[in-house]
Write a protein that holds these residues in place. Structure first.
Motif, PDB file in Angstrom:
ATOM      1  N   GLN A  52     -21.644 -76.761  42.109  1.00 50.50           N
ATOM      2  CA  GLN A  52     -20.720 -75.983  42.690  1.00 50.50           C
ATOM      3  C   GLN A  52     -21.259 -75.351  44.222  1.00 50.50           C
ATOM      4  OE1 GLN A  52     -20.252 -72.469  39.840  1.00 50.50           O
ATOM      5  NE2 GLN A  52     -18.291 -73.199  39.149  1.00 50.50           N
ATOM      6  N   GLU A  55     -20.878 -78.574  46.398  1.00 49.21           N
ATOM      7  CA  GLU A  55     -19.399 -78.674  46.531  1.00 49.21           C
ATOM      8  C   GLU A  55     -19.139 -77.724  47.681  1.00 49.21           C
ATOM      9  OE1 GLU A  55     -15.130 -78.598  44.484  1.00 49.21           O
ATOM     10  OE2 GLU A  55     -16.585 -77.158  43.591  1.00 49.21           O
ATOM     11  N   ASN A  56     -19.763 -76.351  47.679  1.00 48.97           N
ATOM     12  CA  ASN A  56     -19.356 -75.430  48.828  1.00 48.97           C
ATOM     13  C   ASN A  56     -20.033 -75.874  49.990  1.00 48.97           C
ATOM     14  OD1 ASN A  56     -18.038 -73.782  47.052  1.00 48.97           O
ATOM     15  ND2 ASN A  56     -19.778 -72.692  46.434  1.00 48.97           N
ATOM     16  N   GLN A  57     -21.177 -76.284  50.000  1.00 53.40           N
ATOM     17  CA  GLN A  57     -22.015 -77.122  51.162  1.00 53.40           C
ATOM     18  C   GLN A  57     -21.178 -78.114  51.819  1.00 53.40           C
ATOM     19  OE1 GLN A  57     -25.864 -78.352  49.891  1.00 53.40           O
ATOM     20  NE2 GLN A  57     -26.639 -76.218  49.783  1.00 53.40           N
ATOM     21  N   HIS A  58     -20.557 -78.926  50.945  1.00 53.06           N
ATOM     22  CA  HIS A  58     -19.600 -80.032  51.294  1.00 53.06           C
ATOM     23  C   HIS A  58     -18.416 -79.645  52.175  1.00 53.06           C
ATOM     24  CE1 HIS A  58     -17.598 -83.788  51.553  1.00 53.06           C
ATOM     25  NE2 HIS A  58     -16.452 -83.274  50.961  1.00 53.06           N
ATOM     26  N   LYS A  59     -17.811 -78.456  51.423  1.00 55.06           N
ATOM     27  CA  LYS A  59     -16.628 -77.804  52.025  1.00 55.06           C
ATOM     28  C   LYS A  59     -16.875 -77.329  53.294  1.00 55.06           C
ATOM     29  CE  LYS A  59     -14.087 -76.918  47.814  1.00 55.06           C
ATOM     30  NZ  LYS A  59     -13.547 -75.844  46.840  1.00 55.06           N
ATOM     31  N   ARG A  60     -18.339 -76.720  53.517  1.00 53.34           N
ATOM     32  CA  ARG A  60     -18.674 -76.088  54.729  1.00 53.34           C
ATOM     33  C   ARG A  60     -18.755 -77.058  55.876  1.00 53.34           C
ATOM     34  NH1 ARG A  60     -21.427 -72.440  51.209  1.00 53.34           N
ATOM     35  NH2 ARG A  60     -23.280 -73.757  51.539  1.00 53.34           N
ATOM     36  N   LYS A  61     -19.539 -78.268  55.424  1.00 54.93           N
ATOM     37  CA  LYS A  61     -19.568 -79.433  56.379  1.00 54.93           C
ATOM     38  C   LYS A  61     -18.371 -79.923  56.685  1.00 54.93           C
ATOM     39  CE  LYS A  61     -24.101 -80.775  54.833  1.00 54.93           C
ATOM     40  NZ  LYS A  61     -24.979 -82.032  53.920  1.00 54.93           N
ATOM     41  N   VAL A  62     -17.493 -80.011  55.975  1.00 55.11           N
ATOM     42  CA  VAL A  62     -16.240 -80.652  56.123  1.00 55.11           C
ATOM     43  C   VAL A  62     -15.243 -79.726  57.323  1.00 55.11           C
ATOM     44  CG1 VAL A  62     -13.595 -81.213  55.193  1.00 55.11           C
ATOM     45  CG2 VAL A  62     -15.700 -81.930  54.320  1.00 55.11           C
ATOM     46  N   ALA A  63     -15.320 -78.563  56.779  1.00 59.78           N
ATOM     47  CA  ALA A  63     -14.675 -77.524  57.782  1.00 59.78           C
ATOM     48  C   ALA A  63     -15.325 -77.364  59.222  1.00 59.78           C
ATOM     49  CB  ALA A  63     -14.732 -76.035  57.105  1.00 59.78           C
ATOM     50  N   GLU A  64     -16.632 -77.572  59.158  1.00 62.53           N
ATOM     51  CA  GLU A  64     -17.410 -77.786  60.613  1.00 62.53           C
ATOM     52  C   GLU A  64     -17.021 -78.968  61.259  1.00 62.53           C
ATOM     53  OE1 GLU A  64     -19.988 -76.092  63.357  1.00 62.53           O
ATOM     54  OE2 GLU A  64     -19.278 -75.229  61.672  1.00 62.53           O
ATOM     55  N   GLN A  66     -14.376 -80.458  61.131  1.00 63.32           N
ATOM     56  CA  GLN A  66     -12.946 -80.627  61.200  1.00 63.32           C
ATOM     57  C   GLN A  66     -12.682 -79.803  62.618  1.00 63.32           C
ATOM     58  OE1 GLN A  66     -10.615 -82.841  60.321  1.00 63.32           O
ATOM     59  NE2 GLN A  66     -12.235 -83.475  59.081  1.00 63.32           N
TER      60      GLN A  66
END
Length: 231
Positions: A52, A55-64, A66
């Motif tokens: 998790q 996953e949260n790190q990945h989501k943060r990276k994706v958000a960054e 974008q």
């Protein structure tokens, strides 16, 4: 009351002991399995927490990634990698023909893109001993940016075909060769160059801005967009 023989008592006691041992063993086996299950459950929970977090790190990276500014940076990075592979011109063909530079378009180009505009650049033609002579070349060696600016020949108004035979095939091969070498190609019609030289410069400035981020010259911001001819 009849007495129970000693042998029977012995067998009974032995049976009880055997049963007790079996129950004890089953209990120990159960406890062992329970401890193993609890250990694996804890391991799973730790792995789930770690997953998790990843996953949260990945989501943060994706958000960054974008964010518009980061998309822009990444886009420029890719463009610079492509530009770094561009093949420079093969030579210079010194001529006395300076009609283009002396034209209104040429004067605007030299004013807006000082020391980056050339009219005597050549690129070898793999199918002929005669090299391609570029109409106008924009060359910025510091950025490894090479632009071929083509001025297309006039078309026959009645037939709607090029004045010269096979000019389309020739231009297509020429155009593709420049693209293969990593050059950008911008094409203008003669009528556009004559009627809207500043708007042609605006097109060039826009292309440079999109691939390098270099700001469009202020004097071009209010200039009308290039029109298509014939209208």
């Amino acid at each position: 009351m009849a007495k129970i023989p000693a042998v029977a008592w012995s067998a009974f006691v032995s049976g009880l002991l055997t049963l007790g041992i079996r129950i004890w063993r089953q209990q120990q086996l159960y406890l062992k399995r329970l401890h193993k299950y609890e250990y694996e459950l804890q391991q799973y929970k730790r792995q789930l927490i770690a997953y998790q977090e990843r996953e949260n790190q990945h989501k943060r990276k994706v958000a960054e990634s974008q964010k518009p500014e980061n998309i822009k940076k990444y886009r420029y990075k890719l463009i610079r990698e492509i530009m770094s592979k561009a093949v420079p011109n093969d030579g210079i063909n010194i001529t006395d023909e300076q009609n283009i530079l002396n034209s209104e378009l040429g004067r605007y180009l030299n004013k807006l893109f000082s020391n980056k505009i050339y009219t005597d650049v050549t690129i070898n033609n793999p199918n002929s001993y005669i090299p391609y002579q570029l109409d106008i070349a924009y060359i910025d060696q510091s950025l490894h940016l090479y632009i071929d600016i083509e001025i297309d020949e006039s078309y026959n108004d009645e037939a709607g075909e090029p004045v010269y035979e096979d000019v389309l095939t020739y231009d297509n091969k020429r155009h593709q060769l420049f693209l293969d070498k990593g050059w950008l190609v911008i094409r203008f019609a003669e009528e556009q160059v004559i009627r809207q030289p500043e708007s042609c410069c605006k097109v060039i400035a826009n292309v440079i801005n999109k691939v390098t981020g270099i700001a469009i010259p202020k004097q071009l911001n209010q200039m009308e967009n290039l029109q298509k001819y014939p209208s």
